[in-house]
Motif scaffolding. Sequence first.
Motif, PDB file in Angstrom:
ATOM      1  N   THR A 201       0.828  -1.223   0.000  1.00 21.98           N
ATOM      2  CA  THR A 201       0.000   0.000   0.000  1.00 21.98           C
ATOM      3  C   THR A 201       0.856   1.265   0.000  1.00 21.98           C
ATOM      4  OG1 THR A 201      -0.146  -0.066   2.435  1.00 21.98           O
ATOM      5  CG2 THR A 201      -1.879  -1.183   1.196  1.00 21.98           C
ATOM      6  N   LEU A 202       2.142   1.134  -0.252  1.00 23.16           N
ATOM      7  CA  LEU A 202       3.018   2.304  -0.324  1.00 23.16           C
ATOM      8  C   LEU A 202       2.629   3.178  -1.517  1.00 23.16           C
ATOM      9  CD1 LEU A 202       6.521   0.680   0.336  1.00 23.16           C
ATOM     10  CD2 LEU A 202       5.257   2.174   1.891  1.00 23.16           C
ATOM     11  N   ALA A 208       7.675   1.935  -6.681  1.00 18.48           N
ATOM     12  CA  ALA A 208       8.478   1.730  -7.892  1.00 18.48           C
ATOM     13  C   ALA A 208       9.970   1.676  -7.556  1.00 18.48           C
ATOM     14  CB  ALA A 208       8.203   2.847  -8.894  1.00 18.48           C
ATOM     15  N   ALA A 209      10.420   2.582  -6.684  1.00 20.19           N
ATOM     16  CA  ALA A 209      11.836   2.602  -6.282  1.00 20.19           C
ATOM     17  C   ALA A 209      12.208   1.332  -5.532  1.00 20.19           C
ATOM     18  CB  ALA A 209      12.109   3.831  -5.421  1.00 20.19           C
ATOM     19  N   LYS A 219      13.472   1.940   4.735  1.00 23.30           N
ATOM     20  CA  LYS A 219      13.559   3.350   4.334  1.00 23.30           C
ATOM     21  C   LYS A 219      12.304   3.766   3.562  1.00 23.30           C
ATOM     22  CE  LYS A 219      18.626   3.258   3.964  1.00 23.30           C
ATOM     23  NZ  LYS A 219      19.782   3.499   3.072  1.00 23.30           N
ATOM     24  N   ALA A 220      11.812   2.864   2.732  1.00 30.72           N
ATOM     25  CA  ALA A 220      10.610   3.155   1.946  1.00 30.72           C
ATOM     26  C   ALA A 220       9.413   3.422   2.857  1.00 30.72           C
ATOM     27  CB  ALA A 220      10.310   1.994   1.001  1.00 30.72           C
ATOM     28  N   ARG A 221       9.264   2.617   3.885  1.00 28.61           N
ATOM     29  CA  ARG A 221       8.142   2.801   4.811  1.00 28.61           C
ATOM     30  C   ARG A 221       8.258   4.127   5.560  1.00 28.61           C
ATOM     31  NH1 ARG A 221       6.599  -2.609   8.088  1.00 28.61           N
ATOM     32  NH2 ARG A 221       4.959  -1.174   8.746  1.00 28.61           N
ATOM     33  N   ALA A 222       9.492   4.533   5.886  1.00 27.39           N
ATOM     34  CA  ALA A 222       9.691   5.810   6.584  1.00 27.39           C
ATOM     35  C   ALA A 222       9.336   6.982   5.671  1.00 27.39           C
ATOM     36  CB  ALA A 222      11.136   5.923   7.057  1.00 27.39           C
ATOM     37  N   ILE A 223       9.773   6.939   4.424  1.00 27.91           N
ATOM     38  CA  ILE A 223       9.498   8.014   3.463  1.00 27.91           C
ATOM     39  C   ILE A 223       7.999   8.131   3.198  1.00 27.91           C
ATOM     40  CG2 ILE A 223       9.812   8.723   1.051  1.00 27.91           C
ATOM     41  CD1 ILE A 223      12.628   7.462   1.228  1.00 27.91           C
TER      42      ILE A 223
END
Length: 312
Positions: A201-202, A208-209, A219-223
């Motif tokens: 659900t990001l 995509a990254a 890191k993706a979850r933090a951003i």
Amino acid sequence: MSVRKHRSQPYQIKGVDALFGELPLAEVAAEILPLSQIALPQQQPRRYFDPMAMQELVESIRQHGILQPILVRPLLDDKYELVAGERRYRAAVSAGLEEVPVVIRELTDNDALQLALLENLQREDLNPIEETEGILQLIALKLNTTSESAIALLNQAAHPKRNSVDNVIHSKDWQLVQEVFNTVGKFTPESFRTNRLPLLTLPDEVLAALRLGQIAYTKARAIAKVNDLGQRQALLESAIAENLSLTQIKQRVAQIIDCSTNQSDRSQSSSLKNRMDVTYRLAKKSKIWENPKKQKQIEKLLAELEKLFSQD
């Protein structure tokens, strides 16, 4: 060019016996098959291949050949469909090989896809999104259902207050789910539900990254906690370009959220002042002053306002 026998390392995918029962791949002798006779499947579990890792595999194959055979299944017209070993297949093509060692097995569409998923899930370089989607797809295939239904079942088992959890965890479907996780060996159903399902659900650009292996899932979850699209995109680009640590990213996220909160507070304060000005102008023009009952209400409101302002 005909198929011929070949000696190589035995073909083995960890957990095959647990998921498929009698499927003794390791006991099947490898054969040599021209690459021109192998076709990629229409439904391929793997989407991203790290360029550096692929180049290393290409060089290894040029020097040593393919040590473990590729798994294929027969099609019509003397053709074979690749089941497992897509990295080796692609590297063999890049290395300029004309033929490769294979293990040929008669497999249904369902079994072929499960084997492909299982082999991919055992790769160390598989990114978190493909890993998450692969496990869900494997569960869905075992249950003969959809990935959405697999997610629903995982959530159902985690919420005993809303559902009958005992019925879920003692069901045949749940036993199959446990088999999948035991075979993959990386998660429990609860750790997968808690740590991996949220990745799906990001926001699109973060997803995509992550899918391209440009950023770690932590890191993706933090951003993703940054709500503003522009700010989130800028932070994502900085995180990739500067290789920011998780701690640095969390600090920047906190700064962005704090700044947004302060702006919101200032905006709300300005709005209240404007409302007060408007109310004051309306009050001066109103005929409410001629109404004795409403005058008493005004007195009470004024007293409360005076008390409030005197405390500032």
